[in-house]
Design an enzyme around this catalytic site. Sequence first.
Site, mmCIF file in Angstrom:
data_model
loop_
_atom_site.group_PDB
_atom_site.id
_atom_site.type_symbol
_atom_site.label_atom_id
_atom_site.label_comp_id
_atom_site.label_asym_id
_atom_site.label_seq_id
_atom_site.Cartn_x
_atom_site.Cartn_y
_atom_site.Cartn_z
ATOM 1 N N ASN A 1 0.844 -1.196 0.000
ATOM 2 C CA ASN A 1 0.000 0.000 0.000
ATOM 3 C C ASN A 1 0.879 1.245 0.000
ATOM 4 O OD1 ASN A 1 0.478 0.830 2.857
ATOM 5 N ND2 ASN A 1 -0.461 -1.166 3.239
ATOM 6 N N ARG A 2 0.244 2.404 -0.068
ATOM 7 C CA ARG A 2 0.988 3.648 -0.283
ATOM 8 C C ARG A 2 1.582 4.250 0.977
ATOM 9 N NH1 ARG A 2 -0.311 6.051 -5.292
ATOM 10 N NH2 ARG A 2 -2.162 5.139 -6.250
#
Length: 419
Positions: A211-212
């Site tokens: 994920n970011r």
Amino acid sequence: MRIVLGVGGGIAAYKAALLLRLFTEAGHSVHVVPTEASTRFVGIATWEALSGHPVSTTVFDAVDTVNHVRLGHEADLIVVAPATADLLARAAAGLASDLLTNTLLMARGPVFFAPAMHTEMWNHPATQANVATLRSRGAVVMDPASGRLTGKDSGPGRLPEPEDIFAAALAAAGEAAAGSAPAPGLLAGRRVTVTAGGTREPLDPVRFLGNRSSGKQGAAIAAAAVAEGAQVRFIAAHLEVPVPEGVELVQVETALELRDAVHDAVNSTDVLVMSAAVADFRPGENADTKIKKRDDGADPVITLVRNPDILAETVQNRSASGSGPSLIVGFAAETGDGSGSVLEYGRRKLIRKGCDLLVLNQVGRSLVFGQDSTEVRILSPQDDPGTEPPALTGSKAEVARHLIQRIAGELAGCLHPTS
Ligand code: C5P
């Protein structure tokens, strides 16, 4: 530090009890000097029990010790909270009508006022002139907070939160005593565990679902806790920022590894801050060898399975066992939609997860993730549902400092004693 806490006669006097706890928990010795009117709101017995010192409102008690001279001379800092319109007026006029105003006249150290009153009283030219007079003499007068007041009215005039008064008063004392030893940290002697970064869930030896999350906010929180004297365990998933100095590092990759690391930490930590972005799902299979393109052209199918909710699970374990962190802080990154605002989703999540505080972020493609600045609201189950918690905007380091101050304040109120 020796602190005199002056308490004025306003409904917010009860909040001064939390402020007193913050000072004493941080290692300061506090003498409380209430006004007579304030004892209608909080009695002398409360102040004596919480401060461990005798308390009086008048110069005619303990006359042999000349109390006002001793208190005023010995105080390294005088904090008046709540400072009512009447008290500000008496202080500005230099009246010596009770023990507190006598003590203020004898003060040698910094003097700090945290006002609280109705908006009209705060805005009145008489009050504003008194505030200007006090400031011109070197006293620090905080601006009141905005929000719900005693009745149905709301606006500027609310006593700032005890943690904010605590931080601002100590900062004022620190500036006044520049060069003297720093005040003990807000979290001195506390153990804090912070999870940070994004988990990576492997598909095969070379690929993962990620994920970011950059881990910036979590790293800033760990650094702010270290700066306040805490012993910090930093459980790091994938980070795009350096590990902060002074932490005990536990490196993890997957949600399940992070869960094990949190389990190992929970019974020896006072605070758990779950700022990691934990993957809700992981691939059902982690292939031992690299998944190859198939000769028959068929696309691989990835089945996802749910990861445990580590935050909710830790809260449940604490309730079931009666032991665990005194304070559990969750994070929520939300986007509003047709069926709820960001705040509504945050409040629902706070209830669902059961944590003690929830740091709510509004997210979008260019908002929050990896950015230096952020805007959060800190939600608590004790919040008045009719009032929107204030938005904290600033760099992630500033937000982290604010969160740490809030955590120190909550710990002083000690929600769940750690066994
Ligand atoms: O449900 P959601 O992922 O939005 O919740 C975010 C909060 O829950 C964060 O504090 C995160 O660290 C935690 N979390 C968790 N375990 C998961 C997913 C999220 O502890 N599997």
